[in-house]
Design a protein around this motif. Structure first.
Motif, PDB file in Angstrom:
ATOM      1  N   GLU A 173       0.859  -1.191   0.000  1.00  0.00           N
ATOM      2  CA  GLU A 173       0.000   0.000   0.000  1.00  0.00           C
ATOM      3  C   GLU A 173       0.890   1.233   0.000  1.00  0.00           C
ATOM      4  O   GLU A 173       1.842   1.311   0.761  1.00  0.00           O
ATOM      5  CB  GLU A 173      -0.913   0.016   1.225  1.00  0.00           C
TER       6      GLU A 173
ATOM      7  N   LYS B 212       0.318  -3.233 -10.893  1.00  0.00           N
ATOM      8  CA  LYS B 212       1.247  -3.741  -9.885  1.00  0.00           C
ATOM      9  C   LYS B 212       2.132  -4.846 -10.425  1.00  0.00           C
ATOM     10  O   LYS B 212       2.941  -5.392  -9.708  1.00  0.00           O
ATOM     11  CB  LYS B 212       0.528  -4.150  -8.615  1.00  0.00           C
TER      12      LYS B 212
ATOM     13  N   LYS C 262       4.614   1.305 -11.029  1.00  0.00           N
ATOM     14  CA  LYS C 262       4.172   1.613  -9.668  1.00  0.00           C
ATOM     15  C   LYS C 262       5.299   2.282  -8.884  1.00  0.00           C
ATOM     16  O   LYS C 262       5.078   3.289  -8.202  1.00  0.00           O
ATOM     17  CB  LYS C 262       3.721   0.335  -8.949  1.00  0.00           C
TER      18      LYS C 262
ATOM     19  N   ASN D  23       5.191   6.236  -7.597  1.00  0.00           N
ATOM     20  CA  ASN D  23       5.410   6.510  -6.182  1.00  0.00           C
ATOM     21  C   ASN D  23       6.502   7.564  -5.981  1.00  0.00           C
ATOM     22  O   ASN D  23       6.387   8.453  -5.142  1.00  0.00           O
ATOM     23  CB  ASN D  23       5.770   5.204  -5.463  1.00  0.00           C
TER      24      ASN D  23
ATOM     25  N   THR E 256      -2.602   8.032  -1.614  1.00  0.00           N
ATOM     26  CA  THR E 256      -2.754   6.743  -0.938  1.00  0.00           C
ATOM     27  C   THR E 256      -3.241   5.713  -1.954  1.00  0.00           C
ATOM     28  O   THR E 256      -3.869   6.071  -2.953  1.00  0.00           O
ATOM     29  CB  THR E 256      -3.791   6.777   0.207  1.00  0.00           C
ATOM     30  N   SER E 257      -2.972   4.446  -1.655  1.00  0.00           N
ATOM     31  CA  SER E 257      -3.535   3.382  -2.483  1.00  0.00           C
ATOM     32  C   SER E 257      -5.055   3.444  -2.385  1.00  0.00           C
ATOM     33  O   SER E 257      -5.614   3.873  -1.375  1.00  0.00           O
ATOM     34  CB  SER E 257      -3.039   2.010  -2.010  1.00  0.00           C
ATOM     35  N   CYS E 258      -5.715   3.024  -3.439  1.00  0.00           N
ATOM     36  CA  CYS E 258      -7.178   3.113  -3.534  1.00  0.00           C
ATOM     37  C   CYS E 258      -7.887   1.992  -2.787  1.00  0.00           C
ATOM     38  O   CYS E 258      -7.285   0.979  -2.426  1.00  0.00           O
ATOM     39  CB  CYS E 258      -7.603   3.059  -5.007  1.00  0.00           C
TER      40      CYS E 258
ATOM     41  N   THR F  11      -4.286  -1.780  -4.564  1.00  0.00           N
ATOM     42  CA  THR F  11      -2.867  -1.412  -4.575  1.00  0.00           C
ATOM     43  C   THR F  11      -2.319  -1.225  -5.996  1.00  0.00           C
ATOM     44  O   THR F  11      -1.136  -0.986  -6.169  1.00  0.00           O
ATOM     45  CB  THR F  11      -2.020  -2.468  -3.826  1.00  0.00           C
TER      46      THR F  11
ATOM     47  N   SER G  95      -3.654   1.190  -7.874  1.00  0.00           N
ATOM     48  CA  SER G  95      -4.037   2.578  -8.173  1.00  0.00           C
ATOM     49  C   SER G  95      -3.805   3.452  -6.946  1.00  0.00           C
ATOM     50  O   SER G  95      -3.723   2.947  -5.829  1.00  0.00           O
ATOM     51  CB  SER G  95      -5.525   2.662  -8.542  1.00  0.00           C
ATOM     52  N   VAL G  96      -3.727   4.755  -7.174  1.00  0.00           N
ATOM     53  CA  VAL G  96      -3.623   5.699  -6.061  1.00  0.00           C
ATOM     54  C   VAL G  96      -4.604   6.851  -6.246  1.00  0.00           C
ATOM     55  O   VAL G  96      -4.882   7.274  -7.370  1.00  0.00           O
ATOM     56  CB  VAL G  96      -2.196   6.296  -5.903  1.00  0.00           C
TER      57      VAL G  96
END
Length: 190
Positions: free
Chosen positions: A73, A135, A147, A151, A164-166, A173, A175-176
């Motif tokens: 996450e 991912k 990913k 980040n 944050t992760s969705c 994990t 998507s954000v």
């Protein structure tokens, strides 16, 4: 149990049943699926992370990429962002007003599209967006490329307050959610 000599045995029956058949020369089944070109895939993967020689003006560096795990996450907030805002973002209480899907792209293409997407969101005064980075559960055990880069890039972007992760329904994990600064446009009466 006795065997009647006038009846043919199993081997003779098999020979009779297969009379005229030709022996198969290949001992592997053809599944109809194209074989994986491992050399081509390796070349594409290496090309996806090779830096180009052009000068970047977006301010996002690839010098140090933070490797993350496929199911890890992501969560980050800039200095001054309240924890309550980050909790609302993580729980999906801040609705996202735009979304982009970057997984499957090269690092360079993902970077270009992300930069343009965030610039457009900023221009439209959007508060929250979603970015799908995927991912990529990689066979070689290495970290997911897009990913990890997303980040790293989001931490450097001047308009990103946090991410944050969705929630699972929005990509989990892969998507954000991104909380953006809102810049009030000139000439607006608010």
């Amino acid at each position: 149990m006795s065997h009647d000599p006038s009846e043919p045995d199993d081997l003779e029956l098999f020979r009779q049943a297969t009379q005229g058949a030709r022996r198969i020369k290949v001992d592997q089944a053809d599944t109809g699926k194209a074989r994986t070109d491992r050399t081509r895939i390796k070349t594409l993967r290496q090309g996806a992370v090779q830096p180009t020689n052009r000068v970047r003006v977006d301010g996002m560096s690839d010098q140090f990429v933070i490797d993350v795990l496929p199911e890890e996450e992501l969560i980050w907030a800039a200095n001054g962002v309240q924890e309550s805002q980050l909790r609302k973002l993580k729980s999906g209480q801040i609705p996202f007003e735009g979304s982009i899907d970057l997984h499957g792209l090269t690092v360079e293409k993902a970077r270009e599209l992300l930069w343009a997407f965030l610039a457009e969101a900023n221009k439209m005064e959007v508060r929250c967006v979603r970015v799908t980075h995927g991912k990529a559960q990689r066979k070689d055990g290495r970290s997911p490329i897009i990913k990890s880069h997303v980040n790293t890039w989001l931490r450097q972007h001047s308009q990103v307050l946090g991410f944050t992760s969705c929630l699972p329904r929005h990509g989990g994990t892969g998507s954000v959610y991104i909380l953006l600064k809102r810049v009030m446009m000139e000439g607006r009466d608010d």
